[in-house]
Design an enzyme around this catalytic site. Structure first.
Site, PDB file in Angstrom:
ATOM      1  CG  ASP A 229      -2.136   0.947   0.962  1.00 35.75           C
ATOM      2  OD1 ASP A 229      -2.080   1.772   0.018  1.00 35.75           O
ATOM      3  OD2 ASP A 229      -3.125   0.872   1.717  1.00 35.75           O
TER       4      ASP A 229
HETATM    5  C1  BGC Z   1      -4.953   3.368  -0.017  1.00 31.65           C
HETATM    6  C2  BGC Z   1      -5.038   2.369  -1.156  1.00 31.65           C
HETATM    7  C3  BGC Z   1      -4.782   3.063  -2.464  1.00 31.65           C
HETATM    8  C4  BGC Z   1      -3.417   3.742  -2.399  1.00 31.65           C
HETATM    9  C5  BGC Z   1      -3.062   4.495  -3.663  1.00 31.65           C
HETATM   10  C6  BGC Z   1      -3.665   4.176  -0.056  1.00 31.65           C
HETATM   11  O1  BGC Z   1      -3.708   5.204   0.866  1.00 31.65           O
HETATM   12  O2  BGC Z   1      -5.032   2.697   1.213  1.00 31.65           O
HETATM   13  O3  BGC Z   1      -6.298   1.773  -1.167  1.00 31.65           O
HETATM   14  O4  BGC Z   1      -4.845   2.163  -3.535  1.00 31.65           O
HETATM   15  O5  BGC Z   1      -3.420   4.685  -1.334  1.00 31.65           O
HETATM   16  O6  BGC Z   1      -3.838   5.630  -3.774  1.00 31.65           O
END
Ligand code: BGC
Length: 756
Positions: A229
């Site tokens: 993530d």
């Molecule tokens: C979120 C993810 C997301 C990623 C990219 C993170 O903060 O938890 O779900 O895909 O950011 O934006």
């Protein structure tokens, strides 16, 4: 490893390999031009394509794309084919917008309705979340676009999401928090899996080799790559070792240098880096087989699909005296800012720049004579003027439509809700309107359960419209007027009160740690086990027609662990209009060694029926459907015995049941050892016969009730928890070997008996 990939790895320098394992930009992998290796572009996700106009910037404008209904709505359709179709449409938009991997679906379990991100997740039930998300993955990937199954794992709250340590026992982990991922991985085969931010039992998910390698790859056979993530990696070397392939976002110069140094000084075996590069290249080359960045989005067709999905996702929670559908002749009071400024998606990384947005008030103009007032104005504190205006228009119309949306500042990625309430103003508004207008319909936009106790008994009809995407308004109106017969069902329980929720005393944790103390008793499993009444049960959703359940049949009443069980149920539309019903199949284990929930969903199917039509719906249950995860054996197992098969229209409305018997359970090795108790021995298939005479000797048999009388106890029960060696110690003078030697020889006899 294919020859082509091996050849590439051989030609890549250490620096290039290290750089490939870290984003080159926030949304792209490293291009290696001299080898003709193009970058892939990843993009949020999940219910639309949030393609950055400038993929070298983390937070930036995105291109317009269709905002489809969010996951909670999608799941409420219980319709795998429809979700597959959505996957294909999402892929079409990815192809136009030059996106190789869409960052979704997110399938974390809705452990508490307070989780701010529940709108982005599918269900409180792992089977449902797994099956539905597998369809989405398959739909997207059928067109040569990848997905990223997220957030792996145990990411069930937003509070302290970057650091929280989720403390969860092995059985709960497997049965509740991993089971959905397992189904999605095995059936959907996502190109990528995204690890979560949080820690699980002490380790960050990004450095969790048990989750990323032992379970995901060794046990489930996953072959894609694991991406972090955004910002989840702390120690790049530990993450690489654990099985984290791509660190995002990039670039991260200090991580890059750390990887290069670690390989050079021998602390990181280069084969680990090569393994990661191999996984990355497989996906990159596969993505590049499908040319992207051409064509245009069919905006109208996708808007239409968004509306179709939304209309199947709406849950008719309540409809006293068949107030709905509207006749079309009523004058309507339309109340609420959501009628003109709809809340149709959630806040955070999933936020889509919609191609267009329909507004309920605009669409209603063509259908009825209207009186509109803003009503709530998304105010928090009670605004009496708005309420007075609403009461006036409600009184003067034939029916009132109250559009009530939970403001995004209450429910979003990044933080959790504090309670289940609507705003004080919204509650007061509903109460005031319902008091003067008996034909009041509340239309809700929210991402998870809300507490309706202050008003539910005074409002005859409630539509749960979720966050329905850009075409949600048309869907709501189609359902209000009966153009579409509602068929959505809840994928999470709506409890009566927050304090009833299973995680209540353990959410969101303290001192950086959250204890999953409710164990496997999450969602309906927990409410049913504690006999709690709920506002609306899991699986609930009304229709404008009637469905009758009849003649549940099983292929065999007695079956073995190697056989599958076929279950069929006849469903009849006995009402006046066409409709769709989702049949839910639960099992109940009559008796088991470990505690089991009263019901567990094992299969479901959605059927469309014309009035008067009947269909026989078929399900196949394999041994896994009857199993639980036993940490003592470290495996899924089914015990021989009786199981009830329950067919219903919700977890609470079971219409048919049948008992079947599993004649032989999972064959298991004996777990007896020197410390085993009399009870353990008596419960063991081969141990019981050996220990029985000794128990008799000690006065645990029928003929020696007098020994029990002497102590005033039931001797057998008294002995059950006594280790056999300790019991034998009481008789040591009658033995010609030590108790340990005697038990050791009995263990050997059990081993020999079990081998035959
Ligand atoms: C979120 C993810 C997301 C990623 C990219 C993170 O903060 O938890 O779900 O895909 O950011 O934006």
């Amino acid at each position: 490893m294919t020859d082509k990939i091996q050849a590439l790895i051989n030609q890549l320098t250490l620096e290039e390999k290290a750089a490939l394992s870290i984003g080159a930009t926030p949304w792209q992998t490293l291009p290696v031009e001299r080898l003709g290796l193009a970058p892939i572009i990843v993009s949020d996700g999940p219910h639309g394509v949030r393609r950055a106009v400038d993929p070298t910037a983390l937070i930036t404008e995105s291109f317009p794309a269709t905002c489809f209904p969010v996951a909670v709505a999608l799941a409420s359709t219980w319709n795998k084919e429809l979700i597959y179709e959505l996957g294909q449409a999402l892929a079409d938009e990815c192809i136009v917008l030059d996106v190789d991997v869409l960052l979704g679906p997110g399938i974390n379990i809705k452990r508490s309705p307070l989780c701010g991100r529940n709108f982005e997740y599918f269900s409180e039930d792992p089977l449902l979340a797994g099956e539905l998300s597998a369809s989405l993955i398959q739909g997207v990937q059928s067109k040569g676009v990848g997905t990223s199954l997220k957030h792996y794992a145990v990411n069930n709250q937003e509070t302290l999401r970057f650091t929280i340590n989720a403390v969860v026992d092995e059985r709960t982990l497997r049965e509740i928090y991993l089971a959905g991922f397992e189904i999605a991985v095995k059936q959907g085969k996502p190109w990528t899996v995204m690890c979560a931010y949080n820690r699980v039992n002490g380790d960050f998910c990004s450095e969790h080799s048990y989750l990323l390698t032992t379970i995901l790859r060794d046990q489930w056979g996953y072959e894609g790559f694991v991406v972090s993530d955004w910002g989840a990696v702390r120690n790049r070397i530990a993450a690489l070792r654990a099985g984290l392939d791509l660190q995002m976002p990039g670039p991260v110069p200090h991580s890059l240098q750390a990887v290069i140094n670690a390989v050079k000084d021998g602390t990181l075996d280069e084969s680990i880096l090569n393994r990661t590069v191999d996984r990355l290249l497989k996906v990159i080359l596969r993505a590049k087989e499908t040319p992207k960045g051409h064509g245009t989005i069919d905006i109208d067709a996708h808007h239409g699909l968004a509306q179709r999905i939304a209309s199947e996702s709406i849950v008719l929670l309540k409809n006293d005296n068949n107030l709905l559908p509207l006749t079309g002749n009523e004058t309507l009071a339309v109340i609420g800012q959501a009628a003109t400024e709809p809340v149709y998606q959630g806040g955070g990384s999933s936020h889509i720049k919609a191609t267009r947005v329909d507004k309920p008030l605009d669409l209603l103009q063509n259908r009825a004579e209207l009186r509109y007032v803003v009503g709530d104005g998304y105010a928090f504190e009670v605004n009496q003027n708005h309420i007075d205006e609403a009461v006036t228009v409600a009184q003067s119309a034939d029916a009132a439509l109250l559009f009530i949306a939970l403001p995004a500042r209450i429910e979003s990625e990044g933080y959790d809700r504090r309670d289940l309430n609507l705003t004080p103003h919204q509650t007061a508004l509903i109460q005031a309107v319902a008091a003067v207008q008996p034909r009041t319909v509340v239309i809700l936009n929210n991402g998870s359960a809300i507490d309706m106790r202050p008003w539910i008994d005074t409002v005859p009809a409630v539509l749960e419209a979720w966050l329905p995407g850009q075409a949600g308004a048309g869907a709501v109106i189609d359902v209000l007027y009966g153009t579409v017969n509602p068929s959505g069902k809840l994928t999470e329980t709506f409890p009566l009160r927050l304090s009833d929720t299973p995680a209540y005393l353990n959410f969101p944790g303290e001192n950086g740690e959250v204890r999953y103390g409710e164990g496997i008793f999450v969602g309906y499993r927990g409410y049913e086990a504690r006999n709690l009444d709920v506002l609306f049960p899991f699986g609930h959703g009304l229709s404008y027609t009637q469905f009758d359940y009849s003649s549940l049949r099983v292929s065999n009443r007695f079956f073995t662990i190697d056989e599958t069980l076929e279950v069929t149920v006849e469903i009849t539309n006995s009402g006046q209009c066409a409709g769709q019903e989702t049949v839910q199949l639960y099992i109940h284990d009559a008796a088991s060694r470990l505690q089991r929930p009263p019901k567990e969903l094992k299969a479901f199917a959605k059927v469309a029926l014309e009035p008067g039509q009947s269909k026989r719906v078929a399900f196949t249950l394999d041994s896994r459907a009857f199993s639980y995860y036993d940490p003592a054996y470290g495996r899924w197992l089914a015990e021989a015995g009786d199981f009830e098969i329950l067919a219903g229209s919700s977890s609470a409305a079971i219409h048919l049941r049948e008992t079947v018997t599993l004649t032989s359970g999972t064959p298991l090795p004996s777990r007896l050892n020197l410390e085993s108790t009399i009870g353990d021995w008596l419960d063991d298939a081969h141990g019981a016969a050996l220990v029985q005479p000794l128990v008799q000797l000690m006065g645990g048999g029928n003929e020696s009730a007098s020994a029990g009388d002497a102590l005033g106890v039931d001797m057998l029960t008294f002995f059950r928890d006594l280790p056999l060696t300790v019991m034998l110690n009481f008789q040591a003078d009658a033995l010609n070997v030590t108790p340990e030697q005697m038990v050791a020889s009995m263990l050997e006899q059990v081993r020999i008996a079990a081998a035959h």
